[in-house]
Structures are given as structure tokens and as C-alpha cells.
Enzyme design. Structure first.
Site, PDB file in Angstrom:
ATOM      1  N   ASN A  28       0.864  -1.196   0.000  1.00 17.66           N
ATOM      2  CA  ASN A  28       0.000   0.000   0.000  1.00 17.66           C
ATOM      3  C   ASN A  28       0.892   1.235   0.000  1.00 17.66           C
ATOM      4  O   ASN A  28       2.118   1.128  -0.049  1.00 17.66           O
ATOM      5  CB  ASN A  28      -0.943  -0.030   1.204  1.00 17.66           C
ATOM      6  CG  ASN A  28      -0.167  -0.145   2.488  1.00 17.66           C
ATOM      7  OD1 ASN A  28       0.589   0.751   2.852  1.00 17.66           O
ATOM      8  ND2 ASN A  28      -0.323  -1.261   3.178  1.00 17.66           N
ATOM      9  N   LYS A  78     -10.945  -4.219  18.964  1.00 21.56           N
ATOM     10  CA  LYS A  78      -9.532  -4.601  19.134  1.00 21.56           C
ATOM     11  C   LYS A  78      -9.058  -4.353  20.575  1.00 21.56           C
ATOM     12  O   LYS A  78      -7.872  -4.463  20.866  1.00 21.56           O
ATOM     13  CB  LYS A  78      -8.649  -3.839  18.139  1.00 21.56           C
ATOM     14  CG  LYS A  78      -9.014  -4.141  16.671  1.00 21.56           C
ATOM     15  CD  LYS A  78      -7.897  -3.770  15.711  1.00 21.56           C
ATOM     16  CE  LYS A  78      -8.334  -3.963  14.263  1.00 21.56           C
ATOM     17  NZ  LYS A  78      -7.214  -3.978  13.314  1.00 21.56           N
TER      18      LYS A  78
HETATM   19  O1  PMT Z   1       2.906   5.933   6.646  1.00 17.70           O
HETATM   20  P1  PMT Z   1       2.333   7.279   6.219  1.00 17.70           P
HETATM   21  O2  PMT Z   1       2.501   7.521   4.732  1.00 17.70           O
HETATM   22  O3  PMT Z   1       2.865   8.407   7.050  1.00 17.70           O
HETATM   23  O4  PMT Z   1       0.750   7.247   6.454  1.00 17.70           O
HETATM   24  C1  PMT Z   1       0.236   7.156   7.742  1.00 17.70           C
HETATM   25  C2  PMT Z   1      -0.964   6.193   7.790  1.00 17.70           C
HETATM   26  C3  PMT Z   1      -2.101   6.763   6.978  1.00 17.70           C
HETATM   27  C4  PMT Z   1      -0.566   4.822   7.275  1.00 17.70           C
HETATM   28  C5  PMT Z   1      -1.331   6.081   9.315  1.00 17.70           C
HETATM   29  O5  PMT Z   1      -1.664   7.356   9.810  1.00 17.70           O
HETATM   30  C6  PMT Z   1      -2.494   5.141   9.533  1.00 17.70           C
HETATM   31  O6  PMT Z   1      -3.665   5.513   9.451  1.00 17.70           O
HETATM   32  N1  PMT Z   1      -2.183   3.841   9.839  1.00 17.70           N
HETATM   33  C7  PMT Z   1      -3.177   2.786   9.962  1.00 17.70           C
HETATM   34  C8  PMT Z   1      -3.470   2.255   8.604  1.00 17.70           C
HETATM   35  C9  PMT Z   1      -4.341   1.035   8.636  1.00 17.70           C
HETATM   36  O7  PMT Z   1      -3.940   0.006   8.211  1.00 17.70           O
HETATM   37  O8  PMT Z   1      -5.502   1.180   9.231  1.00 17.70           O
HETATM   38  P2  PMT Z   1      -6.539  -0.064   9.416  1.00 17.70           P
HETATM   39  O9  PMT Z   1      -7.802   0.628   9.712  1.00 17.70           O
HETATM   40  O10 PMT Z   1      -6.486  -1.014   8.314  1.00 17.70           O
HETATM   41  O11 PMT Z   1      -6.000  -0.798  10.709  1.00 17.70           O
HETATM   42  C10 PMT Z   1      -6.402  -0.431  12.038  1.00 17.70           C
HETATM   43  C11 PMT Z   1      -5.282  -0.687  13.000  1.00 17.70           C
HETATM   44  O12 PMT Z   1      -5.012  -2.098  13.070  1.00 17.70           O
HETATM   45  C12 PMT Z   1      -3.971  -0.017  12.647  1.00 17.70           C
HETATM   46  O13 PMT Z   1      -3.393   0.433  13.857  1.00 17.70           O
HETATM   47  C13 PMT Z   1      -3.145  -1.142  12.026  1.00 17.70           C
HETATM   48  O14 PMT Z   1      -1.747  -0.955  12.271  1.00 17.70           O
HETATM   49  C14 PMT Z   1      -3.672  -2.353  12.762  1.00 17.70           C
HETATM   50  N2  PMT Z   1      -3.643  -3.611  11.993  1.00 17.70           N
HETATM   51  C15 PMT Z   1      -4.378  -3.724  10.856  1.00 17.70           C
HETATM   52  C16 PMT Z   1      -4.382  -4.903  10.170  1.00 17.70           C
HETATM   53  C17 PMT Z   1      -3.632  -5.999  10.660  1.00 17.70           C
HETATM   54  N3  PMT Z   1      -3.603  -7.156  10.012  1.00 17.70           N
HETATM   55  N4  PMT Z   1      -2.905  -5.855  11.776  1.00 17.70           N
HETATM   56  C18 PMT Z   1      -2.898  -4.677  12.450  1.00 17.70           C
HETATM   57  O15 PMT Z   1      -2.245  -4.556  13.475  1.00 17.70           O
END
Ligand code: PMT
Length: 400
Positions: free
Chosen positions: A207, A339
């Protein structure tokens, strides 16, 4: 920033030369500084150096009849509103951790009621030694004491590893950190960047995460005094100074590295990594060749790192990020509960100027019973504000 009366203890180690610069920078920040040196420190730097830089007489011995005529060590212990020992040698940490008061500096540390910050400096093997670690555990459990560092890196003896004294500027940052943003002595693990899930030897699913948000948070947490482990997916950013950086590629590797970092000790876990939710079921051994008009890829679910860490019986204070393109609040609150998080930082990544791969971000942070929004600003500035908020919430939850 308030002016403070800082008693700087200098113990015996080659890093004592950095303490001269530390006195200069503390004075430049407006603080009053008095210096106490151990006998070991005098073998590395002369009292005259510190006297010239602090503009105050330097005390070296406990049994000095002239200075002790007015109970000098008690007077110094009461004068200081912060004691900083930099460098703090293994020998000093051992004596201090075990309540010894056999020289001027340990006596002052026993007599003062003010906070005491130690900036350890020693050879990496001495730092890892089980006796030093035992003394460290005693000091970490002492509510009057905070540990600043040590940093990782090249050492004067030619070794590489943990044990370098923090740079003078980093120590001054901690002294000057605004009240409330203080994470001194806390161990913070941050995940950052994307994961890559291989399709074949040359292709992968990933991504647009650049790691900028996570790296900025690592830097801000370090400046707030935390000991930071940054677990990063493939990015092109430079390693932040004073942070233990561990590189991973896949979600499975991120899960393993996160578990190991939490096993080593973690108070706060911040997940900014954009983890691939699915990976190819198999990775082809050879490059997949063009065939028909369509091919299908079978994907399987990746582990959820954040939820896995949060489910541990020894789970740290958990902070998640949520990248959303619609219904931000509803999805973020769902992730907060599902979570089992203490806080969630929600990004609206549908906006082109913020979020993935931008230098700016705009977020709303939710926690049980509260929320706070931060309009578009630089990720570096936002990280400082988020660290202050996280530190605040962390303290509030611990106090319950
Ligand atoms: O890296 P940059 O370019 O600076 O951009 C920052 C960002 C947009 C990536 C960052 O601010 C951000 O929003 N990160 C979370 C992105 C994400 O994957 O969100 P999610 O809604 O899919 O996941 C929710 C949370 O669960 C996140 O904390 C993620 O790290 C965690 N997760 C998700 C999937 C997974 N399999 N394991 C996880 O731990």
C-alpha cells in the site's frame, strides 16, 4: 519552559566529555547548574572545565571539611529541583540502586526529594550484564528515578550496541519537555510503514504508507523521554537517532517482531503500520508468466497484530490508527472496542492532502469517554501533540 535548578552528577566514563557540552546547553536554556563529580569522573575531565562552564564551584568530595561546615551535601540536595546524573556509570547505578551513600553524589541522591534522571553510559556488554540489568530493574521500579537512554550505536571501545550516553541535546530536550508530555522511562513500541506480501519472486501486494507518521511519532516519543522500539516495514526514511529500529517485510514478520518487542518490556504500543489484511495463499517459486486474459489470486487473511498484542494478559496501553475513507467515527469506534484499544487515531485518508505518503495529516483521536480533533498539520508537529495526549491518557488510565 521554566527555569530549573539542576544538579548535574558526573560519574567516571569517557562520556563525561559530553557533560561539558550538556552544562553549556542547560545554561543556554536558562537553567541554573551546579556540578558534582565522582573521583572516577575526575580521571576524564577536570573540575575546572565544569566550573568555567557552570560559573559555580564544583564539588567533588563528601569529606571536605570546608564545604561540609554548613552540611553542604544536604544544602545541595535541597537546592536542586532536578538531579541529572550523566553519564551514569554501571558502578554508580549499582551503588545507587542498592541505597549506598558512600560518596558525595550518592549521598545527595539519597537526601534529595526531587526527581532524579540517570543517563547511563557504559560498554554494551556491561549494559547487558545480568547484574547491571538487575540494578536497572530496581531503578526502573523506583518512582523517584527516570532513565534517559542509553542509545544504541558505536562505542568508544570499538563495540556497537546499547550503552551510549544520549547526546547532550537529547538530554536538554528531556529537561525542557513540557509537563504532561513526559514519557521518561517508559518503553514505547511503534509499528510503521507498509507490509509487503509476495506473489512471486518479483511481485508483491502493498500500500502507499511511507512510514512518515510512525517515524515522526518515534522521534517525538524519544524526545519525550521514552525508550523507543520502531518496527518498520520497507520505507525510504532514515533511521531516527536514539531509536531501536527493527525492519520487517511481511505481516507475519511484523507479528513476530511485535511479540518479541513486547516480551522485552513495553508500556505503550502504537500501531501506525498499514498492514496488508490479506496475503497470497502461496508465493510462486518462479516468476508467474503471462497466460490468459485473466488470472486469479487466492488471498488468505493475515493475522491482526494490534488485536493479538491487545489480547495478551500483559497487554501494554494500546493505541491503534484507523485509515478510513467514509464513516470515520463509526469505523474508528468499532475498532477501538473490537480490538480492545485504549485509544484510536482516525485518519480520513480520502482527503488527498493528508494521510498516506503525505507530509501532513489530520486526525480525530477517540478513547472511551472522550475525543480530540487535530486539523491538517505536519506529521512531525502532529506527532508531538499526539505523544503529549497519549502520555496524558496513559497516566490517567494508570491512576484509575
Ligand atoms: O505511513 P504514512 O505515509 O505516514 O501514512 C500514515 C498512515 C495513513 C498509514 C497512518 O496514519 C495510519 O492511518 N495507519 C493505519 C493504517 C491502517 O492500516 O488502518 P486499518 O484501519 O487497516 O487498521 C487499524 C489498526 O489495526 C492499525 O493500527 C493497524 O496498524 C492495525 N492492523 C491492521 C491490520 C492488521 N492485520 N494488523 C494490524 O495490526
Amino acid at each position: 519552559m521554566s527555569q530549573r535548578r539542576i544538579l548535574l552528577g558526573v560519574t567516571g566514563g569517557i562520556a563525561a566529555y559530553k557533560s561539558a557540552e550538556l552544562v553549556r546547553l542547560l545554561k543556554k536554556s536558562g537553567h541554573e547548574v551546579r556540578v558534582v563529580m565522582t573521583a572516577g569522573a575526575e580521571a576524564f575531565v577536570t573540575p575546572m572545565t565544569f566550573q568555567a562552564l557552570s560559573g559555580e564551584p564544583v564539588r567533588t568530595g563528601l569529606l571536605d571539611p570546608a564545604a561540609e561546615a554548613g552540611m553542604g551535601h544536604i544544602e545541595l540536595a535541597k537546592w536542586a529541583d532536578l538531579v541529572v546524573v550523566a553519564p551514569a556509570s554501571a558502578d554508580f547505578m549499582a551503588r545507587f540502586a542498592n541505597g549506598m551513600a558512600d560518596d558525595l553524589l550518592t549521598t545527595i541522591c539519597s537526601a534529595t526529594e526531587s526527581p532524579i534522571a540517570l543517563a547511563p553510559a557504559m560498554n554494551q556488554a556491561m549494559w547487558k550484564n545480568h547484574r547491571t540489568q538487575r540494578n536497572l530493574a530496581l531503578l526502573q521500579a523506583d518512582p523517584q528515578v527516570t532513565l534517559w537512554g542509553p542509545a544504541l550505536g558505536d562505542q568508544a571501545c570499538g563495540d556497537t550496541g546499547p550503552g551510549r550516553m544520549l547526546e547532550a541535546l537529547d538530554i536538554v530536550d528531556r529537561v525542557n519537555a513540557p509537563a504532561g508530555s513526559d514519557l521518561a522511562g517508559r518503553r514505547v513500541v511503534i509499528t510503521a510503514g507498509p507490509t509487503r506480501e509476495a506473489i512471486d519472486p518479483v511481485r508483491y501486494i502493498t500500500n502507499h504508507s511511507s512510514g512518515k507518521m510512525g517515524y515522526a511519532l518515534a522521534e517525538a516519543a524519544r524526545r519525550a523521554g521514552a525508550q523507543v522500539t520502531l518496527i518498520s516495514g520497507p520505507v525510504t526514511l532514515a533511521a531516527p537517532d536514539g531509536v531501536d529500529l527493527r525492519m520487517i517485510t511481511t505481516a507475519a514478520e511484523l507479528l513476530k517482531a511485535s511479540g518479541a518487542a513486547v516480551d522485552e518490556g513495553c508500556d505503550i504500543f502504537i500501531a501506525t503500520a498499514a498492514v496488508a489484511d490479506y496475503r497470497p495463499e502461496t508465493c510462486a517459486e518462479q516468476k508467474v508468466k503471462k497466460s490468459g486474459e485473466q488470472i486469479s489470486l487466492s488471498l488468505v487473511r493475515n493475522p491482526d497484530i494490534l488485536a493479538t498484542v491487545a489480547a495478551r494478559p500483559d497487554a501494554p496501553f494500546m493505541v491503534g490508527f484507523a485509515a478510513e475513507t467514509s464513516d470515520i467515527e463509526r469505523y474508528a469506534l468499532d475498532k477501538l472496542t473490537r480490538k480492545r484499544l485504549a485509544m484510536i487515531v482516525a485518519n480520513d485518508v480520502s482527503r488527498p492532502e493528508v494521510g498516506f505518503n503525505s507530509d501532513q495529516n489530520a486526525v480525530t483521536v477517540f478513547w472511551p469517554g472522550g475525543q480530540q480533533s487535530f486539523g491538517a498539520r505536519s506529521k512531525v508537529g502532529l506527532a508531538v501533540e499526539l505523544v503529549a495526549l497519549i502520555a496524558d491518557r496513559y497516566r490517567a488510565v494508570r491512576a484509575q
